[in-house]
Scaffold this motif. Structure first.
Motif, mmCIF file in Angstrom:
data_model
loop_
_atom_site.group_PDB
_atom_site.id
_atom_site.type_symbol
_atom_site.label_atom_id
_atom_site.label_comp_id
_atom_site.label_asym_id
_atom_site.label_seq_id
_atom_site.Cartn_x
_atom_site.Cartn_y
_atom_site.Cartn_z
ATOM 1 N N ARG A 48 11.865 -5.201 -9.136
ATOM 2 C CA ARG A 48 12.851 -4.389 -9.858
ATOM 3 C C ARG A 48 13.698 -3.601 -8.865
ATOM 4 O O ARG A 48 14.916 -3.541 -8.974
ATOM 5 N N ASP A 49 13.055 -2.996 -7.864
ATOM 6 C CA ASP A 49 13.757 -2.231 -6.848
ATOM 7 C C ASP A 49 14.697 -3.130 -6.043
ATOM 8 O O ASP A 49 15.840 -2.763 -5.784
ATOM 9 N N ARG A 50 14.224 -4.287 -5.682
ATOM 10 C CA ARG A 50 15.046 -5.214 -4.891
ATOM 11 C C ARG A 50 16.275 -5.660 -5.681
ATOM 12 O O ARG A 50 17.390 -5.696 -5.161
ATOM 13 N N THR A 51 16.068 -5.981 -6.950
ATOM 14 C CA THR A 51 17.181 -6.405 -7.798
ATOM 15 C C THR A 51 18.186 -5.268 -7.976
ATOM 16 O O THR A 51 19.398 -5.485 -7.886
ATOM 17 N N ASP A 52 17.684 -4.057 -8.210
ATOM 18 C CA ASP A 52 18.571 -2.905 -8.378
ATOM 19 C C ASP A 52 19.389 -2.653 -7.113
ATOM 20 O O ASP A 52 20.580 -2.360 -7.187
ATOM 21 N N ARG A 53 18.746 -2.740 -5.934
ATOM 22 C CA ARG A 53 19.473 -2.528 -4.679
ATOM 23 C C ARG A 53 20.545 -3.591 -4.487
ATOM 24 O O ARG A 53 21.641 -3.286 -4.031
ATOM 25 N N ASN A 56 23.473 -2.762 -6.844
ATOM 26 C CA ASN A 56 24.225 -1.586 -6.432
ATOM 27 C C ASN A 56 24.981 -1.783 -5.125
ATOM 28 O O ASN A 56 25.951 -1.071 -4.866
ATOM 29 N N ASN A 57 24.533 -2.688 -4.290
ATOM 30 C CA ASN A 57 25.148 -2.941 -2.988
ATOM 31 C C ASN A 57 25.385 -4.438 -2.807
ATOM 32 O O ASN A 57 24.697 -5.080 -2.004
ATOM 33 N N PRO A 58 26.306 -5.007 -3.557
ATOM 34 C CA PRO A 58 26.503 -6.463 -3.454
ATOM 35 C C PRO A 58 26.966 -6.856 -2.064
ATOM 36 O O PRO A 58 27.785 -6.185 -1.443
#
Length: 63
Positions: A48-53, A56-58
């Motif tokens: 979840r954290d990896r996907t969110d990062r 947010n930072n494509p």
């Protein structure tokens, strides 16, 4: 026949590595090696954290 199976497993591991399937294992290895206090993220929390990062930072990626 054993060589074919071994070759296929090696290829599958290589492809999994390219796709990031071993990212959680690498995270746990790093987490343990650097001696962070507290518990490590669960696998679900990690993804979840990896996907969110990434959202947010494509960055440039194929897909």
């Amino acid at each position: 026949m054993h060589a074919v199976v071994k070759g296929f497993r090696g290829f599958a591991a290589y492809m999994g590595s390219l796709m990031g399937a071993d990212a959680y294992r690498k995270y746990l290895d790093h987490f343990t090696a650097t001696g962070h206090p507290g518990p490590a993220m669960t696998e679900r929390e990690f993804w979840r954290d990896r996907t969110d990062r990434q959202d947010n930072n494509p960055q440039g990626r194929c897909c």
